[in-house]
Design an enzyme around this catalytic site. Structure first.
Site, short mmCIF file in Angstrom:
data_model
loop_
_atom_site.label_atom_id
_atom_site.label_comp_id
_atom_site.label_asym_id
_atom_site.label_seq_id
_atom_site.Cartn_x
_atom_site.Cartn_y
_atom_site.Cartn_z
N GLU A 62 105.93 110.25 125.81
CA GLU A 62 106.29 111.13 124.71
C GLU A 62 107.05 112.36 125.21
O GLU A 62 107.99 112.83 124.57
CB GLU A 62 105.06 111.54 123.91
CG GLU A 62 104.47 110.41 123.08
CD GLU A 62 105.47 109.84 122.08
OE1 GLU A 62 106.36 110.58 121.62
OE2 GLU A 62 105.37 108.65 121.76
N TYR A 145 104.02 117.43 117.12
CA TYR A 145 104.48 116.05 117.21
C TYR A 145 103.77 115.30 118.35
O TYR A 145 103.25 114.20 118.16
CB TYR A 145 106.00 115.98 117.42
CG TYR A 145 106.40 114.60 117.87
CD1 TYR A 145 106.49 113.55 116.96
CD2 TYR A 145 106.59 114.30 119.23
CE1 TYR A 145 106.76 112.25 117.38
CE2 TYR A 145 106.87 113.02 119.65
CZ TYR A 145 106.95 112.00 118.73
OH TYR A 145 107.21 110.72 119.15
N ASP A 163 109.08 112.00 114.13
CA ASP A 163 110.20 112.27 115.02
C ASP A 163 111.50 112.06 114.23
O ASP A 163 111.48 111.79 113.02
CB ASP A 163 110.15 111.39 116.27
CG ASP A 163 110.64 109.97 116.04
OD1 ASP A 163 110.62 109.50 114.88
OD2 ASP A 163 111.04 109.32 117.01
#
Length: 317
Positions: A62, A145, A163
């Site tokens: 990520e 996020y 995203d």
């Protein structure tokens, strides 16, 4: 009579809100199965999706995938996990080694943030990536996020993971717009939460599926609508695929920017075993003002450490 009339009209906003909520719920139910089924059939076999990746592998991916395509991330990810299979392994290294191993992925401050997160995981959580969303969010360098993505993808929890790809899918499929706003809005977050399946495992699958749909089919420039599992329900297609209106979409440039100069300076420092003299760094870019500004920025960001005698190195602490 007046009181009766006022009483009759008071609940109107609530009724309108309830109607809107019902509409979103119906939309969600229509989208869940086809998108998740499509993902089951078409998802890419990526190393961070495999069970052996664990939560640390998901977290590393990520950080690396932010603003960076998968094909560039894959080799660096494999090398990173081979060298640092657990957060504690990275935490024992100087932060400069994380910057060095980051290579040319770009936005190298992500390497420092990942190093900081690894150190915090080792110190606060016994070396295991925490499961709780709040604990993930409390890690240095981890925003909303990333916390939601790790909790969802690593631990199968129910979180809205927004995203750029997911935002584009929702903008088209639900809102009938070609592109989402330049910056994530409260309305987008509310919609993402409303679209989540109630079942936790299905919600985690939905989060991954919508992201993959945006990456492979509902792309920014040339969406493959003929391959989309929800083309029949897509509000944008049903509206005739109208072109984007509103503020111009942001485009990223690289050539000639301070980012390019910073990358060239870091490339020299990554390759160096010993501290690098200023004269060597001066060779990477002709514009001395821009070069100095880029180097000062790297120092301010903690990516480069100046030493006495006009030499520089990657940070050791």
């Amino acid at each position: 009579m007046t009181a009766t009339t006022e009483t009759a009209h008071t609940p109107e906003p609530e009724r309108e809100s309830a109607t809107a909520d019902d509409s979103v719920a119906r939309t969600a139910r229509a989208l869940h199965s086809p998108v998740v089924d499509w993902f089951t059939a078409h998802a890419r076999d990526l190393p961070w999706r495999r069970p052996e990746a664990g939560a640390w592998g998901v977290m590393v991916s990520e950080f690396m995938l932010q603003q960076t395509p998968v094909n560039r991330v894959l080799p660096v990810y494999e090398q990173w996990l081979s060298r640092w299979p657990r957060p504690a392994d990275l935490a024992t290294e100087p932060p400069g080694e994380a910057v060095r191993a980051w290579g040319r992925l770009g936005y190298p401050r992500r390497a420092l943030r990942l190093h900081g997160a690894a150190a915090a995981i080792a110190e606060r959580h016994g070396g295991d990536v925490p499961r709780e969303h709040a604990q993930l969010l409390a890690l240095p360098g981890v925003g909303e996020y990333t916390a939601a993505a790790v909790a969802s993808f690593a631990y199968g929890q129910r979180h809205a993971v927004l995203d750029t790809n997911v935002r584009r899918v929702f903008a088209r499929a639900v809102n009938g717009k070609q592109y989402p706003p330049n910056a994530t809005t409260a309305a987008e977050r509310k919609l993402a939460r409303a679209l989540l399946p109630e079942d936790e495992a299905t919600a985690a699958r939905w989060a991954a599926a919508t992201m993959e749909l945006g990456a492979l089919v509902c792309t920014a420039r040339t969406p493959a609508c003929g391959q989309c599992p929800i083309v029949q329900q897509c509000a944008w297609q049903l509206a005739g695929a109208p072109e984007h209106v509103g503020p111009a979409r942001r485009t990223q440039t690289y050539a000639g920017t301070d980012r390019q100069v910073r990358g060239k300076l870091l490339a020299v420092l990554r390759e160096a075993v010993n501290p690098v003299p200023q004269a060597v760094l001066d060779r990477v870019w002709n514009d001395s003002v821009q070069r100095a500004r880029a180097l000062d920025g790297l120092v301010a960001d903690g990516l480069v450490e100046p030493l006495p005698g006009g030499v520089y190195r990657l940070p050791l602490s």
